[in-house]
Enzyme design. Structure first.
Site, PDB file in Angstrom:
ATOM      1  N   SER A   1       0.860  -1.183   0.000  1.00 61.21           N
ATOM      2  CA  SER A   1       0.000   0.000   0.000  1.00 61.21           C
ATOM      3  C   SER A   1       0.895   1.231   0.000  1.00 61.21           C
ATOM      4  O   SER A   1       2.112   1.133   0.143  1.00 61.21           O
ATOM      5  CB  SER A   1      -0.929  -0.001   1.227  1.00 61.21           C
ATOM      6  OG  SER A   1      -0.202  -0.182   2.426  1.00 61.21           O
TER       7      SER A   1
ATOM      8  N   THR B   1      -8.559 -11.400   6.474  1.00 61.30           N
ATOM      9  CA  THR B   1      -8.073 -11.456   5.102  1.00 61.30           C
ATOM     10  C   THR B   1      -8.848 -12.518   4.333  1.00 61.30           C
ATOM     11  O   THR B   1      -9.350 -13.477   4.925  1.00 61.30           O
ATOM     12  CB  THR B   1      -6.565 -11.767   5.038  1.00 61.30           C
ATOM     13  OG1 THR B   1      -6.141 -11.801   3.667  1.00 61.30           O
ATOM     14  CG2 THR B   1      -6.238 -13.100   5.684  1.00 61.30           C
ATOM     15  N   LEU B   2      -8.939 -12.340   3.025  1.00 65.63           N
ATOM     16  CA  LEU B   2      -9.553 -13.338   2.156  1.00 65.63           C
ATOM     17  C   LEU B   2      -8.492 -14.076   1.349  1.00 65.63           C
ATOM     18  O   LEU B   2      -8.825 -14.897   0.501  1.00 65.63           O
ATOM     19  CB  LEU B   2     -10.557 -12.675   1.205  1.00 65.63           C
ATOM     20  CG  LEU B   2     -11.738 -11.955   1.855  1.00 65.63           C
ATOM     21  CD1 LEU B   2     -12.673 -11.383   0.787  1.00 65.63           C
ATOM     22  CD2 LEU B   2     -12.515 -12.898   2.766  1.00 65.63           C
TER      23      LEU B   2
ATOM     24  N   GLU C   1     -17.921  -8.807   6.541  1.00 65.21           N
ATOM     25  CA  GLU C   1     -19.363  -9.084   6.595  1.00 65.21           C
ATOM     26  C   GLU C   1     -19.704 -10.163   7.617  1.00 65.21           C
ATOM     27  O   GLU C   1     -20.813 -10.193   8.155  1.00 65.21           O
ATOM     28  CB  GLU C   1     -19.881  -9.538   5.222  1.00 65.21           C
ATOM     29  CG  GLU C   1     -19.635  -8.556   4.097  1.00 65.21           C
ATOM     30  CD  GLU C   1     -18.377  -8.882   3.316  1.00 65.21           C
ATOM     31  OE1 GLU C   1     -18.340  -8.576   2.116  1.00 65.21           O
ATOM     32  OE2 GLU C   1     -17.429  -9.442   3.908  1.00 65.21           O
TER      33      GLU C   1
ATOM     34  N   CYS D   1      -0.429   3.292 -13.028  1.00 63.61           N
ATOM     35  CA  CYS D   1      -0.926   3.958 -11.818  1.00 63.61           C
ATOM     36  C   CYS D   1      -0.047   5.148 -11.452  1.00 63.61           C
ATOM     37  O   CYS D   1      -0.559   6.207 -11.061  1.00 63.61           O
ATOM     38  CB  CYS D   1      -0.985   2.966 -10.656  1.00 63.61           C
ATOM     39  SG  CYS D   1      -2.386   1.833 -10.724  1.00 63.61           S
TER      40      CYS D   1
END
Length: 301
Positions: free
Chosen positions: A43, A103-104, A133, A278
């Site tokens: 990030s 985390t996924l 969620e 980017c």
């Protein structure tokens, strides 16, 4: 602290989000290591002062977020989209808090478990392979660094309501996210959405971050306020992301042969297009990165 009732979520929706995240973050840990710094932070860094190395600037960014949370020893910090675990480790070591990471990504989950297990502390540390969620446990503070881009505009109200309800009266949260501008905003600044820009955005949301969708800073503020948060002036990190992206791109380019070896030439070319593109659009002021702080009434008083 008030617990929020579990809200049913579509199995298809959950499965799709898992697939979207894993399509990007589970490419190869070895590949990401070729352009990330030793903290494995993916990030925008914070180059303040400007002479910081990328590793130092990543810690500065983490500290910038954590310092806004008024953390006290024994509190529980929730890290939504916890990456490879650097923020949680920093929080435990600096503030003596308990941490929970969400985390996924299977790869990130495995690495986070190693990172958390290596910390010399009696505080509770856990990382869960699930989305926000499905999380409803009470926590004291929340941090989320560049995961918000994956949540989807239609879920913002639910996200902020849930975060508001699982924190105490003095709860604080920071959310850092890449952001885009409304066409009207761009026009007011003499910019317009060109075909080339639209094509690059499509490339990002189909080939780099499947299912991703950038918010605007205004959306982040308005949805947070709607949930009951007080939102101070957001902080723009755009110059810092330009520098971060340039370093990532230069580093990956210098490791081209290794990158192709651990993945493929197609993956290498795709990520170079992403990093250089980017950098260009942040420089051209078509994209920004906002750090937004959210205060519950007890914290804002």
């Amino acid at each position: 602290m008030t617990r929020m009732a579990e809200k049913p979520i579509s199995p298809t929706k959950t499965r799709t989000r898992f697939e979207d995240i894993q399509a990007h973050y589970d490419v190869s840990d070895d590949f990401f290591a070729l352009f990330q710094d030793p903290t494995r932070t993916y990030s925008c860094a914070y180059f303040e002062p400007p002479e910081l190395t990328l590793e130092e600037a990543q810690y500065a960014k983490v500290d910038l977020n954590l310092d806004k949370l008024d953390l006290k020893p024994g509190m529980t910090l929730l890290d939504i989209g916890c990456g490879w675990g650097t923020t949680m480790r920093r929080a435990v070591e600096r503030f003596d808090v308990n941490v929970i990471g969400l985390t996924l990504s299977k790869n990130q989950h495995a690495r986070c478990e190693q990172v958390l297990a290596s910390i010399d502390t009696n505080r509770s540390r856990q990382v869960l392979l699930q989305g926000w969620e499905d999380f409803a446990e009470p926590v004291d503070r929340i941090v989320s660094i560049e995961a918000f881009e994956h949540f989807g505009h239609e879920n913002y109200d639910d996200f902020f309501k849930r975060c508001f309800n699982i924190m105490p009266a003095d709860g604080r949260m920071t959310v850092q996210s890449s952001v885009s501008y409304h066409p009207y905003e761009m026009a007011a600044r003499g910019k317009k959405l060109s075909f080339e820009t639209a094509r690059f955005i499509k490339f990002i949301v189909t080939e780099i971050f499947p299912g991703g969708r950038l918010p605007s800073t205004e959306m982040m503020v308005e949805h947070g306020e709607k949930a009951g948060f007080t939102v101070p002036e957001p902080l723009s990190l755009r110059p810092h992301y330009i520098k971060t992206l340039r370093i990532w791109g230069d580093t990956l380019q210098s490791n081209k042969d290794k990158a192709i070896e651990v993945t493929s030439e197609e993956v290498y070319n795709r990520y170079m297009k992403y990093l250089r593109g980017c950098e260009h659009y942040f420089t051209d002021e078509m994209l920004d990165c906002s750090l937004v702080t959210y205060l519950k009434p007890g914290a804002a008083a």
